[in-house]
Structure formats: structure tokens, C-alpha cells
Design a protein around this motif. Structure first.
Motif: not given
Length: 277
Positions: A243-262
Motif C-alpha cells: 500500500v504505497p503512501n503518498v502525501s505531498r504528491g497528492v496534497l500539493r494539488f490542493g486546495p482544488d478538490v477536483k485536482a486533489l481527486r485527479e
């Protein structure tokens, strides 16, 4: 409630094998245009939950980033855990607790006892007061249907001075931890409830027996330099339990909800393709 291992296997199969960290440290709050205060913390956490809790297998709040705001920060953490679980994500509390006796039992009760405000599906723990010191957490996890992720081969360079130390029997500390976990998971199907933290940046780990029955939480994908394509080389035959753990690789796309999801869906898809490949 079914055991954590069974719930995790189901979530990985349905949503893809990905854990997204909720790490509201000061620099990320600033990148999102938020103040470094409880209001910023609440907005950050609520946005991450809204964006991905209904589509990723695991959300992993880092307790320290909430605790630094005192009781009001812990209150935000309680809400975050409840909202994430309500949305269908499994919550892994990243608190890395490790102590002895009644103190370890109290830590376990804080995060693994049903009815606790911080009740989570699983908890990260440290075995470096001796694996046996984790017994109260192991016992309560079994009783409550929760899981543990035990630090074994961590991605920080300092970890090696402890984890690679060789015991009198010729086996190093990390291998000993993995052997203990294999014993905990014996007979559990399809996945044991007691996992290990094993860094995705460590390179070839073929000298270790990673077939310990539980999941392997793999930090290091994304900002630390590892990619989904690196996982087969690092984990070999154990890849389906990673189970890879990703934090900044996803969170840096915030606060845009759509970008976080993508971002979360893209990384989960990349991991799924590698595992299937």
C-alpha cells in the motif's frame, strides 16, 4: 466488524492500493493560502476528506500536525477521523506510539478502543523498546478488529543504525520484526491485520522475507523520489500486498478538490497497473 486485514484487502481491490496522508504542516498550509492556525488546519483537513475519502482505500492523518495546536487541534483530528470513516475510507492513525506496560495500553486505548473519539481502523507503532512491548496494542487490535503497522524498514536514513543492527542469532532487527509479524498473521486470510512499514525508496529488499502475511505500508512514493514503476523491484513477490503512501504528491494539488481527486486517482491507477502487470 470483520478484521482489519479483510477490510483493507477489500478496500484495495475496490478502490486501488493507495494510502493518502493528511499532513497539514505549516509549509503546505501556506501553499494552500491558509493561515497556520486551527482554522487553517480545519479547512485543510476537511478539504482532503471531501476530495478523496470516498475513493481511496486508506487515509493516514499524521497526529503530530494536529497535536501541535493543542486540544483544539486534537478536536479537529477527531472530526477528521469520523468524517473519513463515514465516507468509507479506512483510517490509519500515524502516531508511531511505542512504550511499555500500562502506558502502551493507554496509547492503544486512545486509538483502537471502540468509543474512543480517535478510534481508527489501524495505528502505526514503534517496536524499538522490544517487539514484546507492543503486546497491549496487539491484544486490543485483535479484540476490536483493528490493525497495526509496525516500523520495520523505514525510509529515513537514520533508521538503519537500529534496523540493520545484527542480533546475537545473526538476524538483524528489521528481519526480527518481520518474523514477529508473520507469527501474528499466521492463518489470517486474505490478508493479516498486522502490517509493516517498509520504505519504497530502499531499493532491492530481496534479502528480507517480506512474506509476513500482512500489508506493507510503503512511504516514499512521490516527493521522496520513488515511483509506482519502482515498486516491483523493491518488493518483488510481495507487491500485491503493498500500500504505497503518498502525501505531498497528492496534497500539493490542493486546495482544488477536483485536482486533489485527479492526483489520487492517477497515482492509484499507476499502482494498480503495476500490480496487475
Amino acid at each position: 466488524m470483520s478484521g482489519f486485514g479483510a477490510r483493507l484487502r477489500r478496500a484495495m481491490d475496490e478502490r486501488g492500493p493507495l494510502c493518502v496522508g493528511i499532513d497539514p504542516h505549516a509549509s503546505l498550509l501556506a501553499e494552500w493560502g491558509l493561515d497556520d492556525d486551527v482554522k487553517g488546519l480545519e479547512r485543510f483537513s476537511r478539504t482532503v476528506v471531501e476530495a478523496v475519502a470516498d475513493r481511496v482505500a486508506v487515509l493516514k492523518p499524521q497526529s503530530a500536525f494536529f497535536e501541535r495546536f493543542g486540544s483544539r487541534g486534537v478536536a479537529v483530528l477527531e472530526t477528521t477521523v469520523a468524517q473519513a470513516r463515514e465516507a468509507g475510507a479506512l483510517v490509519l492513525m500515524d502516531a508511531k506510539r511505542g512504550d511499555i506496560g500500562s502506558t502502551m495500553a493507554a496509547y492503544a486505548e486512545a486509538f483502537l478502543a471502540p468509543g474512543s473519539p480517535l478510534f481508527s481502523d489501524a495505528l502505526t507503532v514503534s517496536p524499538y523498546l522490544g517487539y514484546g512491548s507492543l503486546a497491549p496494542a496487539v491484544s486490543l487490535a485483535r479484540e476490536s478488529g483493528c490493525g497495526l503497522f509496525v516500523l520495520a524498514l523505514t525510509s529515513n536514513p537514520e533508521g538503519g543504525e537500529v534496523q540493520h543492527a545484527v542480533r546475537s542469532d545473526g538476524r538483524n532487527v528489521a528481519a526480527t520484526v518481520l518474523a514477529h509479524l508473520a507469527a501474528e498473521n499466521a492463518g489470517e486470510e486474505p490478508l493479516g491485520s498486522f502490517g509493516a512499514v517498509v520504505g519504497a525508496t530502499l531499493g532491492d529488499l530481496s534479502s528480507y522475507d517480506l512474506d509476513m502475511g500482512g500489508a506493507l505500508l510503503a512511504p516514499g512514493v512521490g516527493a521522496q523520489g520513488a515511483t509506482a514503476a519502482d515498486l516491483p523491484r523493491v518488493f518483488g513477490a510481495a507487491l500485491p500486498r503493498v500500500v504505497p503512501n503518498v502525501s505531498r504528491g497528492v496534497l500539493r494539488f490542493g486546495p482544488d478538490v477536483k485536482a486533489l481527486r485527479e492526483a489520487a486517482e492517477r497515482i492509484a491507477g499507476e499502482v494498480r497497473d503495476v500490480v496487475a502487470g
